[in-house]
Design a protein around this motif. Structure first.
Motif, mmCIF file in Angstrom:
data_model
loop_
_atom_site.group_PDB
_atom_site.id
_atom_site.type_symbol
_atom_site.label_atom_id
_atom_site.label_comp_id
_atom_site.label_asym_id
_atom_site.label_seq_id
_atom_site.Cartn_x
_atom_site.Cartn_y
_atom_site.Cartn_z
ATOM 1 N N UNK A 136 1.002 -8.421 2.349
ATOM 2 C CA UNK A 136 1.677 -7.658 1.300
ATOM 3 C C UNK A 136 0.657 -7.032 0.345
ATOM 4 N N UNK A 137 -0.491 -7.709 0.154
ATOM 5 C CA UNK A 137 -1.539 -7.146 -0.698
ATOM 6 C C UNK A 137 -2.047 -5.822 -0.133
ATOM 7 N N UNK A 138 -2.053 -5.689 1.172
ATOM 8 C CA UNK A 138 -2.571 -4.479 1.821
ATOM 9 C C UNK A 138 -1.673 -3.264 1.592
ATOM 10 N N UNK A 139 -0.433 -3.496 1.192
ATOM 11 C CA UNK A 139 0.494 -2.389 0.974
ATOM 12 C C UNK A 139 -0.012 -1.507 -0.168
ATOM 13 N N UNK A 140 0.089 -0.212 0.028
ATOM 14 C CA UNK A 140 -0.285 0.726 -1.022
ATOM 15 C C UNK A 140 -1.728 1.174 -0.985
ATOM 16 N N UNK A 141 -2.554 0.533 -0.145
ATOM 17 C CA UNK A 141 -3.938 0.979 0.011
ATOM 18 C C UNK A 141 -4.022 1.966 1.184
ATOM 19 N N UNK A 142 -5.130 2.669 1.259
ATOM 20 C CA UNK A 142 -5.302 3.678 2.295
ATOM 21 C C UNK A 142 -6.159 3.157 3.437
ATOM 22 N N UNK A 143 -6.087 3.864 4.576
ATOM 23 C CA UNK A 143 -6.957 3.587 5.705
ATOM 24 C C UNK A 143 -6.399 2.554 6.663
ATOM 25 N N UNK A 144 -7.126 2.391 7.765
ATOM 26 C CA UNK A 144 -6.715 1.453 8.813
ATOM 27 C C UNK A 144 -7.191 0.041 8.476
ATOM 28 N N UNK A 145 -6.615 -0.951 9.188
ATOM 29 C CA UNK A 145 -6.913 -2.362 8.972
ATOM 30 C C UNK A 145 -7.311 -2.989 10.300
ATOM 31 N N UNK A 146 -8.354 -3.808 10.269
ATOM 32 C CA UNK A 146 -8.771 -4.585 11.433
ATOM 33 C C UNK A 146 -8.555 -6.064 11.149
#
Length: 231
Positions: free
Chosen positions: A23-33
């Motif tokens: 949920x912390x990753x929501x709202x940030x840009x770019x891809x996630x590994x």
């Protein structure tokens, strides 16, 4: 046919809610590994519904060539070549339980979210027109037609293990050969596969030299055919 392909009864299970770090990753840009790549990829896709950002990970009934090379690249410490590839595909965050040599953006529920710092990124290898190439047990030998400056040989990838420091020798007369200090970038080759999974290219690079013939390491993961040279 429908009956033969049927898989009944279908078992359903309740999925756990996405963790707080997802949920912390929501709202940030770019891809996630998510690390380690290849393990828990299905769960990474489920957790991705909490933020809907692009994922470097993925799961299916087969392993695509680009992802196989990516996993080979991520077997290394997370720096240098792996980061060049991650930047090239737009990755901004890495999630894992272990310690990585990257800036920590958040530490939540036993997982760490790392920032991918700016820096050098992978590039698709570019070469000149194909040159006559003789394939033998000694390795592929490129005939440049006449002595000229060369610093790169570009080849189409096969699926053998990668070779970071391939052997390369050059010659002006076809009789005496000079060894060179050469390198091959797995990050560049992996990016090329992402753009063209069937015909992705790699490159062997070295300091500019004048040569008529260039012979490459027979262990190089190159498909037989005419290789390309560039100054």
């Amino acid at each position: 046919m429908l009956l033969e392909a049927g898989n009944a009864p279908i078992a359903y299970a309740r999925a756990a809610p996405p963790p707080a770090w997802a949920r912390w990753l929501r709202g940030h840009e770019g891809a996630v590994l998510h690390l380690p790549a290849g393990e828990g990829d299905t769960q990474a896709m489920l957790d991705g519904t909490a933020h809907w950002r692009p994922l470097v990970n993925g799961d299916s009934g087969f392993v695509p060539r680009p992802y196989a090379r990516l996993r080979e690249l991520l077997d290394r410490p997370l720096g240098g070549e792996p980061l060049r590839l991650l930047r090239a595909v737009g990755t901004r965050h890495v999630v894992g339980a272990g310690a990585e040599p990257l800036p920590i953006a958040a530490s939540i529920d036993g997982a760490r979210v790392y920032d991918v710092p700016p820096g050098d990124h992978a590039l698709v290898p570019e070469g000149g027109p194909p040159a006559p190439t003789l394939w033998s047990a000694e390795g592929p030998t490129v005939d440049l037609g006449a002595p000229r400056a060369v610093s790169r040989i570009v080849f189409e990838l096969d699926d053998r293990p990668w070779l970071d420091r391939p052997g390369v020798v050059t010659s002006l007369d076809g009789a005496s050969w000079t060894p060179l200090d050469a390198r091959a970038s797995l990050a560049d080759a992996t990016l090329a596969l992402y753009l063209d999974p069937r015909h992705g290219r790699g490159a062997v690079t070295f300091a500019p030299v004048t040569a008529r013939w260039v012979r490459l390491d027979p262990r190089l993961p190159a498909r037989p055919g005419a290789l390309a040279a560039a100054p």
